[in-house]
Design an enzyme around this catalytic site. Structure first.
Site, mmCIF file in Angstrom:
data_model
loop_
_atom_site.group_PDB
_atom_site.id
_atom_site.type_symbol
_atom_site.label_atom_id
_atom_site.label_comp_id
_atom_site.label_asym_id
_atom_site.label_seq_id
_atom_site.Cartn_x
_atom_site.Cartn_y
_atom_site.Cartn_z
ATOM 1 N N HIS A 1 0.834 -1.210 0.000
ATOM 2 C CA HIS A 1 0.000 0.000 0.000
ATOM 3 C C HIS A 1 0.873 1.267 0.000
ATOM 4 C CE1 HIS A 1 -3.606 2.369 1.607
ATOM 5 N NE2 HIS A 1 -2.590 3.177 1.842
ATOM 6 N N GLU A 2 1.885 1.284 0.866
ATOM 7 C CA GLU A 2 2.732 2.489 0.999
ATOM 8 C C GLU A 2 3.626 2.678 -0.226
ATOM 9 O OE1 GLU A 2 1.827 4.452 3.147
ATOM 10 O OE2 GLU A 2 0.697 3.078 4.420
#
Ligand code: QAP
Ligand code: CO
Length: 189
Positions: free
Chosen positions: A134-135
């Site tokens: 996600h990051e």
């Protein structure tokens, strides 16, 4: 230490591609500390520098129960270690109050530099693996809602645009009330 304002969708600055960090300097370490403080205050489990309008490849994560395992990842990259995918209900500090299922690789090999500039390489699974994927997307200008249908994304965009308009109205109203109170005090003096 400092709390940093977080950009919210559909801010176009969230679409910028972050550049590689050349050297892990004190400035980068200070940035990572401010990002951790901002993430813990939210509270959140992950934050990418892109979200605070710093377009360098820096990510902070803490997926521990106690919130006592801060991780700083500089120039992170990952590769899948199996074709197995896992669905997880994700959220994002840049998409407040919205959550939906996203498929991610369940087991990945993470490579990055730590806050001392030392290379690290480790196998990540579970929530940590979800969070890394996600990051890292953020550093490439991608958001979890990009994996949802266009209809869902547009609905989220409209709701957040309304929230941002309301936030501005509230701030203007507060400023007006304050100015009126000050004018009253000035008249008395
Ligand atoms: C990314 O997200 C993530 O909407 C980190 O109102 C999420 O920390 C990785 C948050 C899920 C893996 C799984 C979101 C806080 C925090 C909100 C976050 C909110 C308040 C999101
Ligand atoms: Co996010």
């Amino acid at each position: 230490m400092a709390l940093l304002p977080i950009l919210e969708f559909p801010d176009p600055r969230l679409r910028k591609i972050a550049v590689t960090v050349d050297t892990v300097t004190d400035d980068i370490r200070k940035l990572a500390q401010d990002m951790l403080e901002t993430m813990y205050a939210a509270p959140g489990i992950g934050l990418a520098a892109s979200q605070i309008n710093v377009h360098q490849r820096v990510v902070v994560i803490d997926v521990s129960e106690e919130g006592d395992d801060p991780r700083v990842l500089i120039n992170p990259s990952w590769e899948p270690l199996s074709n197995e995918m896992h669905q997880y209900q994700e959220g994002c500090l840049s998409v407040p109050e919205f959550y939906d299922d996203v498929e991610r690789h369940s087991k990945i090999q993470l490579s990055a530099l730590n806050e001392h500039g030392e290379p690290i390489s480790e196998v990540a699974e579970g929530l940590f693996a979800v969070c890394i994927q996600h990051e890292l997307d953020h550093l490439n200008g991608k958001l979890f809602i990009d994996y949802l249908s266009r209809l869902k994304r547009e609905r989220i965009r409209k709701k957040l645009e309304k929230k941002h308009r309301d936030d501005i109205k509230d701030a203007l109203y507060e400023a007006k009330v304050k100015a009126q109170e000050q004018a009253k005090l000035d008249a008395q003096a």
